[in-house]
Structures are given as C-alpha cells and as structure tokens.
Design a protein around this motif. Structure first.
Motif, PDB file in Angstrom:
ATOM      1  N   UNK A   1      22.516  39.246  62.320  1.00 27.07           N
ATOM      2  CA  UNK A   1      22.538  38.663  63.666  1.00 27.07           C
ATOM      3  C   UNK A   1      22.274  39.730  64.714  1.00 27.07           C
ATOM      4  N   UNK A   2      21.572  39.329  65.766  1.00 28.93           N
ATOM      5  CA  UNK A   2      21.363  40.196  66.931  1.00 28.93           C
ATOM      6  C   UNK A   2      22.334  39.770  68.027  1.00 28.93           C
ATOM      7  N   UNK A   3      23.056  40.744  68.583  1.00 31.15           N
ATOM      8  CA  UNK A   3      24.030  40.457  69.644  1.00 31.15           C
ATOM      9  C   UNK A   3      23.535  41.090  70.938  1.00 31.15           C
ATOM     10  N   UNK A   4      23.461  40.295  71.988  1.00 27.57           N
ATOM     11  CA  UNK A   4      23.072  40.783  73.314  1.00 27.57           C
ATOM     12  C   UNK A   4      24.289  40.673  74.232  1.00 27.57           C
ATOM     13  N   UNK A   5      24.632  41.786  74.882  1.00 25.23           N
ATOM     14  CA  UNK A   5      25.806  41.829  75.744  1.00 25.23           C
ATOM     15  C   UNK A   5      25.420  41.561  77.193  1.00 25.23           C
ATOM     16  N   UNK A   6      26.398  41.206  77.995  1.00 20.45           N
ATOM     17  CA  UNK A   6      26.143  40.922  79.413  1.00 20.45           C
ATOM     18  C   UNK A   6      25.883  42.195  80.209  1.00 20.45           C
ATOM     19  N   UNK A   7      26.490  43.304  79.772  1.00 24.23           N
ATOM     20  CA  UNK A   7      26.353  44.554  80.505  1.00 24.23           C
ATOM     21  C   UNK A   7      25.774  45.640  79.600  1.00 24.23           C
ATOM     22  N   UNK A   8      25.588  46.829  80.162  1.00 26.99           N
ATOM     23  CA  UNK A   8      24.936  47.915  79.448  1.00 26.99           C
ATOM     24  C   UNK A   8      25.791  48.443  78.292  1.00 26.99           C
ATOM     25  N   UNK A   9      25.136  49.235  77.438  1.00 28.30           N
ATOM     26  CA  UNK A   9      25.833  49.840  76.303  1.00 28.30           C
ATOM     27  C   UNK A   9      27.043  50.647  76.743  1.00 28.30           C
ATOM     28  N   UNK A  10      26.922  51.337  77.885  1.00 27.37           N
ATOM     29  CA  UNK A  10      27.972  52.247  78.341  1.00 27.37           C
ATOM     30  C   UNK A  10      29.094  51.548  79.106  1.00 27.37           C
ATOM     31  N   UNK A  11      28.962  50.252  79.339  1.00 27.50           N
ATOM     32  CA  UNK A  11      29.974  49.515  80.104  1.00 27.50           C
ATOM     33  C   UNK A  11      31.280  49.403  79.317  1.00 27.50           C
ATOM     34  N   UNK A  12      32.404  49.527  80.010  1.00 23.27           N
ATOM     35  CA  UNK A  12      33.702  49.376  79.359  1.00 23.27           C
ATOM     36  C   UNK A  12      33.884  47.948  78.837  1.00 23.27           C
ATOM     37  N   UNK A  13      33.279  46.991  79.524  1.00 23.72           N
ATOM     38  CA  UNK A  13      33.354  45.603  79.061  1.00 23.72           C
ATOM     39  C   UNK A  13      32.633  45.450  77.722  1.00 23.72           C
ATOM     40  N   UNK A  14      31.485  46.123  77.604  1.00 18.80           N
ATOM     41  CA  UNK A  14      30.747  46.093  76.342  1.00 18.80           C
ATOM     42  C   UNK A  14      31.527  46.781  75.244  1.00 18.80           C
ATOM     43  N   UNK A  15      32.178  47.897  75.569  1.00 17.17           N
ATOM     44  CA  UNK A  15      32.980  48.616  74.576  1.00 17.17           C
ATOM     45  C   UNK A  15      34.105  47.726  74.045  1.00 17.17           C
ATOM     46  N   UNK A  16      34.756  46.980  74.942  1.00 13.03           N
ATOM     47  CA  UNK A  16      35.827  46.080  74.506  1.00 13.03           C
ATOM     48  C   UNK A  16      35.270  44.956  73.645  1.00 13.03           C
TER      49      UNK A  16
ATOM     50  N   UNK B   1      18.503  44.933  81.403  1.00 19.54           N
ATOM     51  CA  UNK B   1      18.720  46.069  80.491  1.00 19.54           C
ATOM     52  C   UNK B   1      20.097  46.002  79.836  1.00 19.54           C
ATOM     53  N   UNK B   2      20.373  44.922  79.088  1.00 14.74           N
ATOM     54  CA  UNK B   2      21.717  44.751  78.518  1.00 14.74           C
ATOM     55  C   UNK B   2      21.941  45.614  77.281  1.00 14.74           C
ATOM     56  N   UNK B   3      23.194  45.695  76.864  1.00 20.09           N
ATOM     57  CA  UNK B   3      23.518  46.390  75.629  1.00 20.09           C
ATOM     58  C   UNK B   3      23.130  45.544  74.433  1.00 20.09           C
ATOM     59  N   UNK B   4      22.859  46.207  73.320  1.00 17.41           N
ATOM     60  CA  UNK B   4      22.409  45.509  72.120  1.00 17.41           C
ATOM     61  C   UNK B   4      23.265  45.913  70.928  1.00 17.41           C
ATOM     62  N   UNK B   5      23.431  44.982  70.007  1.00 19.59           N
ATOM     63  CA  UNK B   5      24.167  45.263  68.787  1.00 19.59           C
ATOM     64  C   UNK B   5      23.625  44.440  67.636  1.00 19.59           C
ATOM     65  N   UNK B   6      23.974  44.839  66.426  1.00 24.36           N
ATOM     66  CA  UNK B   6      23.539  44.114  65.235  1.00 24.36           C
ATOM     67  C   UNK B   6      24.744  43.909  64.315  1.00 24.36           C
TER      68      UNK B   6
ATOM     69  N   UNK C   1      27.129  52.526  68.888  1.00 22.76           N
ATOM     70  CA  UNK C   1      27.050  53.989  68.915  1.00 22.76           C
ATOM     71  C   UNK C   1      27.668  54.543  70.184  1.00 22.76           C
ATOM     72  N   UNK C   2      27.379  53.892  71.316  1.00 19.01           N
ATOM     73  CA  UNK C   2      27.933  54.336  72.591  1.00 19.01           C
ATOM     74  C   UNK C   2      29.449  54.164  72.618  1.00 19.01           C
ATOM     75  N   UNK C   3      29.939  53.079  72.039  1.00 18.25           N
ATOM     76  CA  UNK C   3      31.381  52.821  72.001  1.00 18.25           C
ATOM     77  C   UNK C   3      32.117  53.868  71.181  1.00 18.25           C
ATOM     78  N   UNK C   4      31.523  54.262  70.062  1.00 18.20           N
ATOM     79  CA  UNK C   4      32.181  55.205  69.157  1.00 18.20           C
ATOM     80  C   UNK C   4      31.972  56.657  69.553  1.00 18.20           C
TER      81      UNK C   4
END
Length: 280
Positions: free
Chosen positions: A130-145, A66-71, A166-169
């Motif tokens: 491009x589709x970006x898949x993160x290692x951790x969830x949307x709410x993770x501080x690592x994903x925010x960085x 269930x990783x975080x997603x971005x575009x 959206x979660x980061x902002x």
C-alpha cells in the motif's frame, strides 16, 4: 604574589557566592525550558529564500502540497485482512489517503471473478502493498505521530517504510547514537583525568561544570523557538570536546600558583588572570 588588572576576575573572586546562586537559578530555569524547545527535522528551512532549491520546493508546495509519503507491506494476509488494516490506517490522524487495489477491484466478490494478475502491484502471493500519503510533510510532527500509529497497527504482520518513516526515525536514531558517544566520552575523560590530576574530586568538578554548561545551553535555545535536530544531537558533544581544554588550562595555572606558596583565593585570582586571554 598578587597580579594586577582584570576587574572581571576580581568580581568573579569576590562575588563567587552570588555567581553560584545565579547559575543555580539558570540551571533550574533551563531544565524547565528544555522540554519547550522545538526540534526541527526539516533542513530545507535553513536554505536561503533566494536559492534555487528553496524556490523549487516552494513551487512544489504551492502546486502539489508536497506531502509526506510512506509504504506499507503486509505479509501472509488475505485480501479481506489487508482491506481491514488499510481502512484502519486511513483513519489515522495525519493520513490523507491510502492507495491500494480495492479502489479498482471488488475484493468482496468471489475469488473466481478477481483478476489477480491485474492487481499484482498491490497484492501477490499473500503479500499486500500500500502507498500512504500524509496530509503534511515528512518532517511534520503530525506525520511523525501518524507513522508511529501506523507502525502500531501493522505490528509484526508487515513492514512500514518510505521517506516519512526515515524522517521519523532519524531523530531518535541520532539521539540514541549520540547518547552512547556521550556516555563513552564521559567514562574515558573521567578515567584520564583521574590518572592525570592530583585529586579524585577534580574530574567530578570538571564534569559537573560541563554538565551545568550543557544544560544552560540546551535551555537557552528556547530563545530560537526551535533548533535543528543536528544541533540538538551534537551540541552537547561539541561542548564537552571544546570546553574541557579551558578547565584544564585554569586548573594547571591554579596548581602552579599554589605550588609557589600563594594562598588558594589569591592563587585562583592569579590563575584566572593568567588564563583569561586563552579562555576568552
């Protein structure tokens, strides 16, 4: 006239210097602790373990992580420029993979041999998607960085969107709006109190006491380890709205006692006893 009873009131009156020192220490400790309080942006953590939603999320986490997603959309770029930016994004800490047309198409070949109609989902009219898949969830501080780093890489050449963005902002946006509300509320309250109280210093005293209470509350949250971003954002506003009434009750009772000719110290003791039940 002296009112009887309420030993806590006598303690407050006669030990006020010591109480002031205690609160001064609490404020200093709270100011130190505030940066250490974690802010949780994942509201699913507050779901009961027995709820269907929590169970479904646990299954998705176990099976698919269930990783975080971005575009990311880049505007007015060549295939080679888009490839360069894509590789830089893929190297960002916290990014698992970036999906783009270079995985199925040799973009380094001659444009005569590239079937542009087959990559329209990822590159069309000079725009790259491009589709970006993160290692951790949307709410993770690592994903925010990671999102912040991607936004710096993209700059004004494109746009970054998706659930992780959206979660980061969300937190900074809410905090900024609440800060505006707080400033406006303090100004309005100060003006109203200035017009309705008997001394210009009374509004300053009210707001100072509330400020101390807000700081102590924010610092004492360290006992929880972390708090919800909603609590972090609106806690101060709620304190400001709810606590002001009790200060006014106490001041009104004190003013009435002084008007009856009672000495200030005894007037405050009587006022505390009068307003004690309401404040408790």
């Amino acid at each position: 006239m002296k009112q009887e009873g309420h030993r806590p009131v006598d303690l407050i009156i006669h030990k006020r210097k010591q109480i002031e020192k205690v609160f001064a220490v609490l404020v200093i400790l709270s100011l130190i602790c505030i940066p250490m309080v974690g802010v949780n942006y994942d509201l699913t953590k507050y779901l009961p373990d027995s709820s269907p939603s929590a169970q479904a999320l646990d299954i998705m986490q176990e099976e698919f992580t269930y990783p975080g997603m971005g575009r990311v959309m880049l505007q007015d770029v060549t295939l080679y420029e888009a490839k360069n930016i894509k590789d830089r994004i893929a190297e960002v800490d916290g990014v698992d993979m970036v999906m783009w047309c270079d995985t199925t198409t040799n973009i380094y070949g001659s444009s005569l041999f590239i079937d542009y109609s087959g990559i329209e989902d990822y590159y069309k009219d000079g725009d790259a998607y491009m589709d970006v898949i993160f290692l951790e969830k949307d709410s993770s501080s690592r994903t925010h960085k990671a999102v912040a780093a991607i936004e710096q890489i993209v700059g004004d050449r494109g746009l970054v969107a998706g659930s992780a963005v959206s979660d980061t902002n969300l937190g900074p946006t809410i905090n900024a709006e609440v800060a505006r509300v707080m400033v406006l509320a303090v100004i309005i309250i100060f003006l109203i109190l200035t017009l309705t109280t008997t001394s210009w210093f009374e509004p300053v005293l009210f707001l100072s006491v509330l400020g101390i209470a807000i700081v102590i509350n924010m610092g004492s949250n360290i006992i929880f380890g972390e708090i919800s971003f909603l609590s972090n954002a609106v806690g101060a506003v709620l304190q400001l709205a709810c606590s002001m009434d009790y200060s006014i009750f106490l001041l009104h009772a004190f003013t009435e006692e002084k008007a009856n000719g009672v000495e200030p110290e005894q007037a405050m003791a009587n006022a505390l006893r009068t307003a004690f039940s309401s404040m408790m």
